[in-house]
Design a protein around this motif. Structure first.
Motif, PDB file in Angstrom:
ATOM      1  N   ASP A 410     -38.928 -37.319  35.965  1.00 35.01           N
ATOM      2  CA  ASP A 410     -38.248 -37.410  37.252  1.00 35.01           C
ATOM      3  C   ASP A 410     -38.007 -38.853  37.672  1.00 35.01           C
ATOM      4  OD1 ASP A 410     -38.306 -34.725  37.177  1.00 35.01           O
ATOM      5  OD2 ASP A 410     -39.397 -34.410  39.041  1.00 35.01           O
ATOM      6  N   MET A 411     -38.891 -39.771  37.208  1.00 43.69           N
ATOM      7  CA  MET A 411     -38.680 -41.194  37.501  1.00 43.69           C
ATOM      8  C   MET A 411     -37.359 -41.646  36.904  1.00 43.69           C
ATOM      9  SD  MET A 411     -42.124 -43.253  36.706  1.00 43.69           S
ATOM     10  CE  MET A 411     -43.663 -42.611  37.265  1.00 43.69           C
ATOM     11  N   VAL A 412     -37.039 -41.128  35.729  1.00 45.78           N
ATOM     12  CA  VAL A 412     -35.826 -41.584  35.052  1.00 45.78           C
ATOM     13  C   VAL A 412     -34.603 -40.786  35.524  1.00 45.78           C
ATOM     14  CG1 VAL A 412     -34.698 -41.875  32.823  1.00 45.78           C
ATOM     15  CG2 VAL A 412     -37.150 -42.280  33.026  1.00 45.78           C
ATOM     16  N   LEU A 413     -34.707 -39.458  35.479  1.00 42.95           N
ATOM     17  CA  LEU A 413     -33.505 -38.640  35.724  1.00 42.95           C
ATOM     18  C   LEU A 413     -33.372 -38.176  37.168  1.00 42.95           C
ATOM     19  CD1 LEU A 413     -33.435 -36.471  32.495  1.00 42.95           C
ATOM     20  CD2 LEU A 413     -31.984 -38.397  33.044  1.00 42.95           C
ATOM     21  N   GLY A 414     -34.355 -38.517  37.999  1.00 43.06           N
ATOM     22  CA  GLY A 414     -34.265 -38.115  39.401  1.00 43.06           C
ATOM     23  C   GLY A 414     -35.083 -36.865  39.662  1.00 43.06           C
ATOM     24  N   GLU A 415     -35.399 -36.691  40.933  1.00 45.90           N
ATOM     25  CA  GLU A 415     -36.299 -35.603  41.310  1.00 45.90           C
ATOM     26  C   GLU A 415     -35.767 -34.243  40.872  1.00 45.90           C
ATOM     27  OE1 GLU A 415     -38.309 -34.472  45.452  1.00 45.90           O
ATOM     28  OE2 GLU A 415     -37.982 -36.606  45.087  1.00 45.90           O
ATOM     29  N   GLY A 416     -36.649 -33.405  40.379  1.00 47.12           N
ATOM     30  CA  GLY A 416     -36.270 -32.047  40.011  1.00 47.12           C
ATOM     31  C   GLY A 416     -35.725 -31.923  38.595  1.00 47.12           C
ATOM     32  N   SER A 442     -22.341 -30.503  34.894  1.00 49.32           N
ATOM     33  CA  SER A 442     -23.475 -29.592  34.889  1.00 49.32           C
ATOM     34  C   SER A 442     -24.572 -30.083  35.838  1.00 49.32           C
ATOM     35  CB  SER A 442     -24.034 -29.504  33.460  1.00 49.32           C
ATOM     36  OG  SER A 442     -25.380 -29.114  33.491  1.00 49.32           O
ATOM     37  N   PRO A 443     -25.066 -29.200  36.707  1.00 52.70           N
ATOM     38  CA  PRO A 443     -26.140 -29.638  37.600  1.00 52.70           C
ATOM     39  C   PRO A 443     -27.461 -29.817  36.853  1.00 52.70           C
ATOM     40  CG  PRO A 443     -25.638 -27.328  37.956  1.00 52.70           C
ATOM     41  CD  PRO A 443     -24.656 -27.820  36.948  1.00 52.70           C
ATOM     42  N   SER A 444     -27.633 -29.090  35.741  1.00 52.00           N
ATOM     43  CA  SER A 444     -28.870 -29.229  34.983  1.00 52.00           C
ATOM     44  C   SER A 444     -28.695 -30.322  33.933  1.00 52.00           C
ATOM     45  CB  SER A 444     -29.193 -27.917  34.272  1.00 52.00           C
ATOM     46  OG  SER A 444     -29.260 -26.877  35.199  1.00 52.00           O
ATOM     47  N   PRO A 445     -29.770 -31.062  33.635  1.00 56.66           N
ATOM     48  CA  PRO A 445     -29.663 -32.085  32.584  1.00 56.66           C
ATOM     49  C   PRO A 445     -29.309 -31.447  31.241  1.00 56.66           C
ATOM     50  CG  PRO A 445     -31.691 -32.325  33.833  1.00 56.66           C
ATOM     51  CD  PRO A 445     -31.101 -31.021  34.233  1.00 56.66           C
ATOM     52  N   VAL A 446     -28.580 -32.186  30.434  1.00 60.16           N
ATOM     53  CA  VAL A 446     -28.089 -31.670  29.159  1.00 60.16           C
ATOM     54  C   VAL A 446     -28.818 -32.389  28.022  1.00 60.16           C
ATOM     55  CG1 VAL A 446     -26.044 -31.586  27.691  1.00 60.16           C
ATOM     56  CG2 VAL A 446     -25.847 -31.077  30.113  1.00 60.16           C
ATOM     57  N   ARG A 447     -29.166 -31.640  26.979  1.00 61.49           N
ATOM     58  CA  ARG A 447     -29.843 -32.237  25.834  1.00 61.49           C
ATOM     59  C   ARG A 447     -28.790 -32.775  24.870  1.00 61.49           C
ATOM     60  NH1 ARG A 447     -32.217 -29.824  21.237  1.00 61.49           N
ATOM     61  NH2 ARG A 447     -34.071 -30.902  20.508  1.00 61.49           N
ATOM     62  N   VAL A 448     -29.000 -33.996  24.405  1.00 61.47           N
ATOM     63  CA  VAL A 448     -27.996 -34.652  23.557  1.00 61.47           C
ATOM     64  C   VAL A 448     -28.706 -35.374  22.420  1.00 61.47           C
ATOM     65  CG1 VAL A 448     -26.354 -35.076  25.450  1.00 61.47           C
ATOM     66  CG2 VAL A 448     -28.122 -36.759  24.949  1.00 61.47           C
ATOM     67  N   ARG A 449     -27.941 -35.806  21.429  1.00 61.90           N
ATOM     68  CA  ARG A 449     -28.495 -36.708  20.424  1.00 61.90           C
ATOM     69  C   ARG A 449     -27.475 -37.801  20.135  1.00 61.90           C
ATOM     70  NH1 ARG A 449     -31.898 -35.429  14.861  1.00 61.90           N
ATOM     71  NH2 ARG A 449     -32.796 -37.524  14.794  1.00 61.90           N
ATOM     72  N   ALA A 450     -27.975 -39.034  20.105  1.00 59.33           N
ATOM     73  CA  ALA A 450     -27.094 -40.160  19.787  1.00 59.33           C
ATOM     74  C   ALA A 450     -26.863 -40.195  18.290  1.00 59.33           C
ATOM     75  CB  ALA A 450     -27.739 -41.461  20.251  1.00 59.33           C
ATOM     76  N   THR A 451     -25.733 -40.757  17.887  1.00 57.45           N
ATOM     77  CA  THR A 451     -25.491 -40.902  16.446  1.00 57.45           C
ATOM     78  C   THR A 451     -26.376 -42.018  15.920  1.00 57.45           C
ATOM     79  OG1 THR A 451     -23.719 -42.487  16.821  1.00 57.45           O
ATOM     80  CG2 THR A 451     -23.093 -40.171  16.650  1.00 57.45           C
ATOM     81  N   TYR A 452     -26.659 -41.972  14.631  1.00 55.01           N
ATOM     82  CA  TYR A 452     -27.488 -43.000  14.025  1.00 55.01           C
ATOM     83  C   TYR A 452     -26.584 -44.030  13.363  1.00 55.01           C
ATOM     84  CZ  TYR A 452     -30.839 -45.339  11.059  1.00 55.01           C
ATOM     85  OH  TYR A 452     -31.587 -46.295  10.447  1.00 55.01           O
TER      86      TYR A 452
END
Ligand SMILES: Nc1ncnc2c1ncn2[C@@H]1O[C@H](COP(=O)(O)OP(=O)(O)O)[C@@H](O)[C@H]1O
Ligand SMILES: [Mg+2]
Length: 473
Positions: A410-416, A442-452
């Motif tokens: 929550d410190m990084v992405l905000g409360e909740g 999207s109101p919910s955080p989304v899971r992602v992956r960065a390219t290598y």
């Protein structure tokens, strides 16, 4: 909890008359009249029949068409209808075999998953996760309207019970994901009392992603830097914002940084964008030095570079004042990305107090005033705690790679954010580059992956697109 159990009995209710001494109190039994029971049953039957076409439209349409054909045309009519349907599906199968197979497979899969997973475990999972009461009537159980599948996920459309909110489900996504044996769960709100739960069937981000091909005219508002869990591209906005990338050592901060630089390459080469790089650990960015307009790796030079960025920014702001509201990247006024790896080395850990203070002041000025004049800060940080980085909130966009503790999410992405499923502290250490981000749609955080972006990729990038101007300093 949404509803309270109906507590209270004859003995504890204060409104009931107290039995006289020596007289045994019995609760009077009032029987529901038969006619009321009958009417209720008939009403339920009628309601079932009336709602059937909405719940199973395809099945009802087939049945009605078959009955109609038989009624008006007899058995030959029915055989004709079925024959025509068989011909249509045969033609479809022969002409577009892939689409037919996919359609049929996904329908069968959806049916199977509905019966074997969701309907079977629905009540126990909802009860145990606290979204339904175990002893309540079934009509107080949220209802599955439909299950559909695509290549990677199941979508369970749910009717909520009156008095509950989508947030109740958002706060239980971890329990739901575990309950239905899915790697994660996301809640999409369709309308009043109508939500869809998205359950991936497998982790689409389990394999590393290769660096993306370089796009000729990059859109600085939407740089492709990786992939979202649903397979769509992860587009990072950089122009008009500042981005803070947070994660423990080895979480893959470098891959987010390099994917971003790579996506901007043509703009760096034609001079409409510049990267000013600060690399206090002399590890991450040194490889691609030739790509940067400026480069600094000691505390003193880093602060000097930050202060130069502040001066340039203020000069630009003065020119724009009253004439131009937003920045358009040109070679005369390029978009400047101040890239800071391991920012806490400057703001918290540097031994010289003066360096720490000046660095912090410069970053605060850049982040608070740079957005509309074409200055962006892209910073990487290991530890998001306040005492280490109290500039956190000046960055509108954040990327949460693997974190140490649940409380840091929550410190990084905000409360909740954590309650809505951003479990950055549980990211598998064998999956560097996986992160949670907030995206606009999207109101919910989304899971992602960065390219290598490998060291060889970086060397090739520097050879093909290097500006090399840092050497002149
Ligand atoms: N997106 C990614 N996909 C696959 N592997 C990655 C990715 N990002 C990083 N790695 C691997 O993890 C290691 C550590 O990544 P790095 O970016 O240096 O972490 P950090 O900067 O957060 O300490 C890299 O050497 C690389 O082998
Ligand atoms: Mg690093």
């Amino acid at each position: 909890m949404m509803r309270q159990p109906k507590v209270g009995s004859a003995q504890s209710s204060p409104t009931l008359p107290t039995p006289a001494q020596g007289v045994r109190w019995t609760t009077p039994i009032v029987e529901t009249p038969g006619i009321v029971v009958l009417t209720s049953w008939i009403w339920r039957l009628v309601r079932f029949l009336l709602t059937l076409p909405f719940r199973f439209p395809v099945m009802v349409a087939c049945l009605v068409a078959s009955a109609g054909a038989w009624w008006w045309l007899g058995w030959p009519g029915l055989a004709g209808l079925w024959g025509a349907a068989a011909v249509v599906s045969l033609v479809w199968w022969r002409t577009w075999p892939d689409s037919y197979r996919t359609w049929v497979t996904l329908r069968l899969l959806a049916w199977w998953r509905h019966v074997a997973v969701y309907r079977r475990h629905w009540q126990p999972v909802l009860v145990i996760s606290g979204l339904a009461e175990s002893y309540q009537e079934r009509r107080y159980l949220p209802r599955i309207r439909r299950v559909s599948c695509n290549a990677w996920a199941d979508y369970v459309r749910v009717s909520l019970v009156a008095g509950t909110a989508p947030a109740d489900f958002e706060h239980r996504v971890t329990e739901l994901a575990h309950g239905f044996a899915a790697p994660s769960c996301r809640v999409v709100v369709n309308g009043p009392r109508d939500i869809t739960l998205e359950f991936p069937r497998r982790d689409t981000l389990a394999e590393p992603l290769n660096a993306l091909p370089i796009i000729d005219a990059p859109d600085l508002d939407a740089l492709p830097v990786g992939q979202r869990e649903d397979g769509s591209p992860w587009l990072l906005r950089l122009h008009g914002t500042h981005v803070l990338v947070v994660g423990v050592t080895g979480a893959g901060k470098g891959s987010v940084i390099w994917s971003t630089v790579r996506a901007m390459l043509p703009a760096l080469a034609d001079g409409t964008a510049q990267v000013w790089a600060i690399d206090p650990k002399r590890m991450e960015l040194a490889y691609g030095r030739d790509l940067f307009a400026h480069y600094a790796d000691t505390g003193e030079s880093a602060v000097a570079l930050l202060e130069k960025a502040v001066t340039d920014m203020q000069e630009r702001a003065e020119r724009y004042a009253g004439k131009q509201r937003s920045h358009v990247p040109t070679t005369a006024d390029p978009f400047v990305v101040v890239l800071l790896d391991e920012v806490a080395f400057l703001t918290a850990y540097h031994p010289d107090r003066d360096v720490r203070r000046r660095a912090e002041n410069a970053i605060a000025t850049l982040t608070s005033q740079g957005r509309s004049v074409g200055f962006a800060v892209l910073a990487a940080l290991q530890d998001p705690r306040k005492e280490v980085m109290n500039l956190r909130n000046l960055f509108p966009d954040k990327v949460a790679l693997r974190l140490d503790e649940a409380s840091q999410v929550d410190m990084v992405l905000g409360e909740g954010a954590r309650e809505r499923g951003a479990e950055a502290h549980l990211i598998d250490p064998t999956l560097p580059g996986v992160a949670y981000v907030r995206v606009e749609d999207s109101p919910s955080p989304v899971r992602v992956r960065a390219t290598y972006v490998s060291d060889e990729d970086i060397t090739a990038m520097a050879e093909g697109y290097g500006v090399g101007s840092w050497k002149a300093e």
